[in-house]
Motif scaffolding. Structure first.
Motif, short mmCIF file in Angstrom:
data_model
loop_
_atom_site.label_atom_id
_atom_site.label_comp_id
_atom_site.label_asym_id
_atom_site.label_seq_id
_atom_site.Cartn_x
_atom_site.Cartn_y
_atom_site.Cartn_z
N ARG A 1 0.83 -1.21 0.00
CA ARG A 1 0.00 0.00 0.00
C ARG A 1 0.86 1.26 0.00
NH1 ARG A 1 -3.07 -2.47 4.44
NH2 ARG A 1 -4.35 -3.98 3.37
N ARG B 1 -12.15 5.33 -4.90
CA ARG B 1 -12.55 5.71 -3.54
C ARG B 1 -13.69 6.72 -3.53
NH1 ARG B 1 -7.69 9.05 -0.87
NH2 ARG B 1 -9.14 8.91 0.83
N LYS C 1 -17.77 -0.04 -1.88
CA LYS C 1 -16.57 -0.20 -1.06
C LYS C 1 -15.51 -0.95 -1.88
CE LYS C 1 -14.30 -0.76 2.93
NZ LYS C 1 -13.57 0.25 3.56
N ARG D 1 -11.24 -2.09 -1.68
CA ARG D 1 -10.04 -2.19 -0.85
C ARG D 1 -8.84 -2.23 -1.78
NH1 ARG D 1 -12.53 -7.00 2.79
NH2 ARG D 1 -14.09 -5.73 3.84
N GLN D 2 -7.75 -1.62 -1.35
CA GLN D 2 -6.53 -1.66 -2.16
C GLN D 2 -5.50 -2.56 -1.49
OE1 GLN D 2 -4.36 2.02 -2.35
NE2 GLN D 2 -5.15 2.70 -0.37
N HIS E 1 -5.29 -5.82 -1.09
CA HIS E 1 -6.07 -6.64 -0.15
C HIS E 1 -5.55 -8.08 -0.12
CE1 HIS E 1 -9.50 -7.94 2.17
NE2 HIS E 1 -9.73 -8.88 1.28
#
Length: 117
Positions: free
Chosen positions: A17, A32, A37, A39-40, A42
């Motif tokens: 990240r 975003r 929703k 997630r990065q 992940h």
């Protein structure tokens, strides 16, 4: 049987990240803003996917030129096979497409996750 995500994989995701590629940064800025929703970086099992949409159980991988070299295509194939066997959908996106138009790519991903055409 699905493999548990290990602490090492979670730590790897945290590190990734902080070391995102330009296409990942640009796409994240767009995703975003979505009402979905995402997630990065992940962790799933022993892998870390670039982006993940939990509501659609879909993983997105941004593939730069390095994904065409050496044993990388084979490893990417094994990773995709494993993720799909766990019930995830895997979508691969060329980094050049994200660089050319991050908003258009994000819009397409959001529509895919929502089930729109």
């Amino acid at each position: 049987m699905a493999r548990q995500t290990t602490r090492a994989t979670v730590l790897k995701a945290r590190t990734l990240r902080k070391e995102r590629s330009l296409p990942e940064v640009l796409l994240w800025r767009e995703l975003r803003q979505s009402d979905l929703k995402f997630r990065q970086q992940h962790p799933i099992g022993r892998f870390v996917v670039d982006f993940y949409c939990p509501s659609a159980k879909t993983c997105f991988e941004i593939d730069g030129i390095a994904h065409d070299m050496g044993d990388r295509p084979e490893r990417d194939g094994q990773r995709t096979t494993w993720l799909e066997a766990q019930g995830y959908k895997v979508v691969r996106i060329a980094a050049r497409n994200v660089l050319a138009s991050p908003a258009e790519v994000a819009d397409a991903l959001i529509r895919l996750c929502k089930g729109d055409s």
